[in-house]
Design a protein around this motif. Structure first.
Motif, short mmCIF file in Angstrom:
data_model
loop_
_atom_site.label_atom_id
_atom_site.label_comp_id
_atom_site.label_asym_id
_atom_site.label_seq_id
_atom_site.Cartn_x
_atom_site.Cartn_y
_atom_site.Cartn_z
N VAL A 131 0.85 -1.19 0.00
CA VAL A 131 0.00 0.00 0.00
C VAL A 131 0.89 1.24 0.00
O VAL A 131 1.88 1.31 0.73
CB VAL A 131 -0.93 0.03 1.23
CG1 VAL A 131 -1.74 1.32 1.27
CG2 VAL A 131 -1.87 -1.17 1.20
N LEU A 132 0.54 2.22 -0.81
CA LEU A 132 1.28 3.48 -0.90
C LEU A 132 0.50 4.60 -0.21
O LEU A 132 -0.72 4.50 -0.02
CB LEU A 132 1.52 3.85 -2.36
CG LEU A 132 2.36 2.85 -3.18
CD1 LEU A 132 2.40 3.29 -4.64
CD2 LEU A 132 3.76 2.72 -2.61
N PRO A 133 1.18 5.66 0.21
CA PRO A 133 0.46 6.79 0.82
C PRO A 133 -0.61 7.34 -0.10
O PRO A 133 -0.41 7.46 -1.31
CB PRO A 133 1.57 7.84 1.06
CG PRO A 133 2.83 7.06 1.08
CD PRO A 133 2.64 5.92 0.14
N LYS A 134 -1.74 7.71 0.46
CA LYS A 134 -2.85 8.17 -0.38
C LYS A 134 -2.66 9.61 -0.86
O LYS A 134 -3.23 10.01 -1.88
CB LYS A 134 -4.18 8.04 0.37
CG LYS A 134 -4.35 8.97 1.58
CD LYS A 134 -5.73 8.77 2.21
CE LYS A 134 -6.00 9.76 3.32
NZ LYS A 134 -7.36 9.60 3.89
N ARG A 135 -1.87 10.40 -0.14
CA ARG A 135 -1.63 11.79 -0.52
C ARG A 135 -0.14 12.10 -0.33
O ARG A 135 0.24 12.81 0.61
CB ARG A 135 -2.46 12.76 0.34
CG ARG A 135 -3.97 12.74 0.05
CD ARG A 135 -4.69 13.68 1.01
NE ARG A 135 -6.10 13.83 0.71
CZ ARG A 135 -6.62 14.80 -0.03
NH1 ARG A 135 -5.82 15.70 -0.56
NH2 ARG A 135 -7.92 14.87 -0.24
N PRO A 136 0.72 11.57 -1.18
CA PRO A 136 2.16 11.77 -0.98
C PRO A 136 2.64 13.19 -1.25
O PRO A 136 3.72 13.57 -0.79
CB PRO A 136 2.79 10.79 -1.97
CG PRO A 136 1.76 10.64 -3.06
CD PRO A 136 0.43 10.74 -2.36
N ASP A 137 1.86 13.96 -1.99
CA ASP A 137 2.23 15.34 -2.31
C ASP A 137 1.24 16.30 -1.68
O ASP A 137 0.05 15.99 -1.54
CB ASP A 137 2.25 15.54 -3.83
CG ASP A 137 3.21 14.59 -4.53
OD1 ASP A 137 4.37 14.52 -4.07
OD2 ASP A 137 2.80 13.92 -5.49
N ALA A 138 1.72 17.46 -1.31
CA ALA A 138 0.85 18.47 -0.69
C ALA A 138 -0.01 19.14 -1.76
O ALA A 138 0.50 19.64 -2.76
CB ALA A 138 1.69 19.51 0.04
N GLY A 139 -1.33 19.13 -1.54
CA GLY A 139 -2.25 19.73 -2.50
C GLY A 139 -3.55 20.08 -1.82
O GLY A 139 -3.66 20.08 -0.60
#
Length: 261
Positions: A246-254
Motif C-alpha cells: 500500500v502506498l500513501p494516499k496523498r504523498p504530495d501536498a495539495g
C-alpha cells in the motif's frame, strides 16, 4: 465558519488511524476520508492556498513510520504535522511502553527540527473492548510518556483518552479496531479544538442505544471474531501486514477538498 489560523501546509503521518480506515469515502483519495482529511478540509476553508499531504499507511509499526515517513514529511516543508504512531507496537504483547515512547521522542525531535507545530495523539481508553482491553494499562503508561514528550518539545496533545464518547460502540467500525465515520468526525472536532480552531463541525447527539440481550451480544462477538479477529491473528502469525504493497494516499501536498467540491 472556520476561524483564521496560522497554518498553510499540513502533513499527516502514521498508520491506519491517520489513513482513515473505517471511514470509506470514494470522493477521497485512497477511498478513505478519516479525521485527518476532515481536519485538512476545515483548515483549508479559511486559507485558499492551504496544502495537505497524508503519508500514513495502515499496519505501520513505529520504526517503519520513522524510517519511511519522517524525512518525506520534512521534505514537504509543513508548518503543522500530526503524528499518531506506536499504537500497533503497544498492542503487541512483548513491547515495553517506555521503550516505544523513547523512539517516539526521536520522531518528535525530528519533526520539530524546522519549527513546525506538532500534534501528538494519546491512545484511547480501550478498556471496554474484548481483546485490546487487556493492554489498557500499557496504553495508560504510554500516554503519560507522550504527555511528557509533548511538554519537553512544545508539542500539542490531542487527547484521545479523554474522549469519553469513544465508549459508544457507534464510534467504532465493525472490526472494533478502527473508527467509524462518526468516530472520525468526532476525533476531527477534538483535533481542531486542540489547535484552538473554531469550526462548524457538528457535535454528536446520539439517540440512546437499546440494550442487547446476552444471546445477541454473544452472537455478535462470534461473528466479529470469525470475520475480523481470526484474519488479524493469521496475519500476525504469517508476519503479514494489511499495509503490504500500500502506498500513501496523498504523498504530495495539495488541495484538501473532496473530489467533487
Amino acid at each position: 465558519m472556520t476561524q483564521q489560523h496560522p497554518w498553510s501546509r499540513y502533513v499527516a503521518i502514521g498508520d491506519s488511524f491517520t489513513e482513515g480506515i473505517g471511514d470509506p469515502e470514494p470522493r477521497s483519495k485512497g477511498g478513505h476520508r478519516g479525521w485527518a482529511d476532515r481536519v485538512a478540509e476545515t483548515l483549508g476553508e479559511s486559507s485558499p492556498d492551504f496544502a495537505y499531504a497524508n503519508l500514513a499507511i495502515r499496519g505501520r509499526l513505529l520504526q517503519q513510520i520513522i524510517d519511511e515517513q519522517l524525512e518525506a514529511a520534512l521534505l514537504l516543508r509543513p508548518d503543522v504535522i500530526t503524528v499518531s504512531a506506536g499504537g500497533n507496537d503497544i498492542i503487541r504483547p512483548s513491547t515495553d511502553p517506555d521503550e516505544v515512547a523513547r523512539r517516539v521522542e526521536t520522531l518528535v525531535t525530528g519533526l520539530r527540527s524546522d519549527g513546525a507545530t506538532v500534534v501528538l495523539f494519546t491512545g484511547p481508553d480501550i478498556g471496554m473492548t474484548p481483546v485490546l482491553g487487556r493492554v489498557r494499562g500499557k496504553v495508560a503508561i504510554y500516554n503519560e510518556n507522550l504527555r511528557a514528550i509533548a511538554q519537553r518539545h512544545d508539542a500539542i496533545i490531542a487527547d484521545m483518552w479523554a474522549m469519553r464518547e469513544l465508549k459508544d460502540p457507534r464510534m467504532w467500525a465493525a472490526d472494533r479496531l478502527h473508527f467509524s465515520p462518526i468516530g472520525h468526525h468526532m476525533i476531527a472536532r477534538m483535533v481542531l479544538a486542540a489547535l484552538n480552531v473554531e469550526n462548524d463541525l457538528a457535535p454528536y447527539a446520539p439517540e440512546p442505544l437499546p440494550h442487547p440481550t446476552w444471546r445477541q451480544a454473544r452472537v455478535d462477538d462470534i461473528g466479529w471474531a470469525r470475520e475480523h479477529l481470526v484474519p488479524w491473528v493469521v496475519r500476525r502469525i504469517r508476519h503479514q501486514s494489511s499495509g503490504d504493497n500500500v502506498l500513501p494516499k496523498r504523498p504530495d501536498a495539495g488541495s484538501a477538498r473532496l473530489a467533487d467540491d
